[in-house]
Write an enzyme that holds these catalytic residues in place. Structure first.
Site, mmCIF file in Angstrom:
data_model
loop_
_atom_site.group_PDB
_atom_site.id
_atom_site.type_symbol
_atom_site.label_atom_id
_atom_site.label_comp_id
_atom_site.label_asym_id
_atom_site.label_seq_id
_atom_site.Cartn_x
_atom_site.Cartn_y
_atom_site.Cartn_z
ATOM 1 N N CYS A 257 -85.503 49.202 24.050
ATOM 2 C CA CYS A 257 -86.723 48.403 24.260
ATOM 3 C C CYS A 257 -86.411 46.958 24.640
ATOM 4 C CB CYS A 257 -87.587 48.445 23.012
ATOM 5 S SG CYS A 257 -87.789 50.114 22.402
ATOM 6 N N HIS B 83 -92.350 42.694 22.534
ATOM 7 C CA HIS B 83 -92.233 44.160 22.585
ATOM 8 C C HIS B 83 -93.316 44.748 21.675
ATOM 9 C CE1 HIS B 83 -90.863 48.167 22.346
ATOM 10 N NE2 HIS B 83 -90.171 48.053 21.224
ATOM 11 N N ASN C 46 -95.700 52.362 21.838
ATOM 12 C CA ASN C 46 -94.409 51.752 22.184
ATOM 13 C C ASN C 46 -93.881 52.422 23.453
ATOM 14 O OD1 ASN C 46 -91.726 51.040 22.369
ATOM 15 N ND2 ASN C 46 -91.280 51.336 20.195
#
Ligand code: ACO
Length: 336
Positions: free
Chosen positions: A118, A258, A288
């Protein structure tokens, strides 16, 4: 970086998400869970997922075209392509090579993938900054794309509630006005805690050597461990990134983090003392999306007018590795 290094301009940002939506209520058909449990612990209400033949390469290609349009550049202007993905649909060819071919870039520009989960976009931007600074490449296409829905274990309610699919892209170029849009950038990793999030790609050994023992498939995550580590490290890290750049939190207009868990985002927000209008969150609708998360949040928030241009933002991310990183960037008019 020294004065003789070439500054970087962010020329365009773009994004793409698949059409299919899975809500928290839909997930109750798979296992014992509830919208209340998921939303209160993560901030997620729904996520997008690929379907049919669609995959992260298609999403990345669409985001790349979008970013090139915004940058007012043609594919043939690009002289390097870097794709960031947690789990590419193919180990090879690289996503970046697929996108090069689909964009019809027939010149022999290099194209490669990086894996920083990520944190991928921050890592890719850091690499691009060094290449542009040295004069080695001028116009670089960064694509961050993931289709986690194909890689989670849909029987594991601890992980499959979290992830969604999407892509974000950024075109960066040598700045011709002396202004660097990357005011600060930093990347970190700690492989000693890599077992917090793992996705094995398990090959089969030669049967002449030993019998094949299948291993567990799909993303395996110690959710509580990730949460504890990130909540401890990230707020302080972002605060230091800003201080080391000689800035104060109030000098920066937006936090674009994020999108992994709303409570982690809020911990960073609290540390910086930011009001809600300074913090970009779209986790409610996308979950996510791994590497895509930061550029997707950036491009969508600019497109929807939540983030105004002619401003600055601090980007921050963390993910498998463990990796983490942050960047303070200028968002010029015209990037989206
Ligand atoms: N619905 C209902 N109950 C559930 C669910 C669910 N979907 N998932 C777990 N539970 C249960 C567990 O079984 C457990 O029950 P028990 O106490 O009877 O054993 C209980 O809820 C608590 O489980 P925990 O895992 O301790 O729950 P926690 O409060 O830690 O929340 C979560 C889990 C949401 C995953 C949280 O830990 C989190 O967000 N962690 C961070 C994850 C993250 O950010 N990952 C980044 C990945 S980035 C990348 O690189 C891919």
């Amino acid at each position: 970086m020294g004065n003789n290094l070439i500054p970087l301009r962010i020329a365009g940002v773009g994004y793409s998400v698949p059409d299919a939506v899975i809500t928290n209520d839909d997930l109750t058909k798979l296992y014992d869970t509830s919208d209340e449990w998921i939303y209160s612990r993560t901030g997620i209400k729904e996520r997008r997922v690929v379907s049919g033949e669609e995959n992260a390469i298609d999403l990345g290609f669409a985001a790349a075209k979008n970013a090139l349009e915004k940058a007012k550049m043609a594919p043939e202007d690009i002289d390097l392509i870097i794709a960031a993905s947690s789990a590419p649909p193919d180990l090879y060819p690289a996503i970046a090579c697929h996108i090069q071919a689909r964009l019809g870039i027939s010149t022999q520009v290099p194209a490669f993938d990086i894996t920083a989960a990520c944190t991928g976009l921050i890592y890719a931007l850091s690499i691009a900054k060094a290449y542009i600074a040295s004069g080695m490449y001028k116009n670089i296409l960064l694509v961050a794309t993931d289709n986690n829905s194909r890689l989670v274990n849909w029987e594991d309610r601890g992980t499959s509630i979290l992830f969604g699919d999407g892509a974000g892209a950024m075109v960066v170029t040598a700045s011709d006005d002396g202004v660097d849009d990357v005011i600060a950038i930093d990347i970190k990793s700690d492989g000693s805690i890599g077992d917090l999030i793992e996705l094995s790609f398990d090959g089969k050994n030669c049967p002449l050597v030993e019998q094949y023992e299948p291993k567990p498939q799909g993303i395996r995550m110690n959710g509580r461990g990730v949460y504890t580590f990130v909540a401890k490290v990230l707020p302080h890290y972002v605060e230091n990134l800003i201080a080391n750049a000689g800035m104060k939190a109030e000098d920066i207009d937006y936090l674009i983090p994020h999108q992994a868990n709303i409570r982690i985002i809020q911990a960073v927000q609290e540390r910086l003392g930011y009001s809600d209008d300074k913090v970009v969150t779209n986790i409610k609708y996308y979950g996510n999306t791994s590497a895509a998360s930061i550029p997707l949040a950036l491009a969508e928030s600019v497109e929807k007018g939540k983030v105004k241009l002619g401003t600055t933002a601090v980007l921050c991310g963390f993910g498998a590795g463990m990796t983490w990183g942050g960047a303070i960037v200028r968002l010029r008019e015209g990037i989206c």
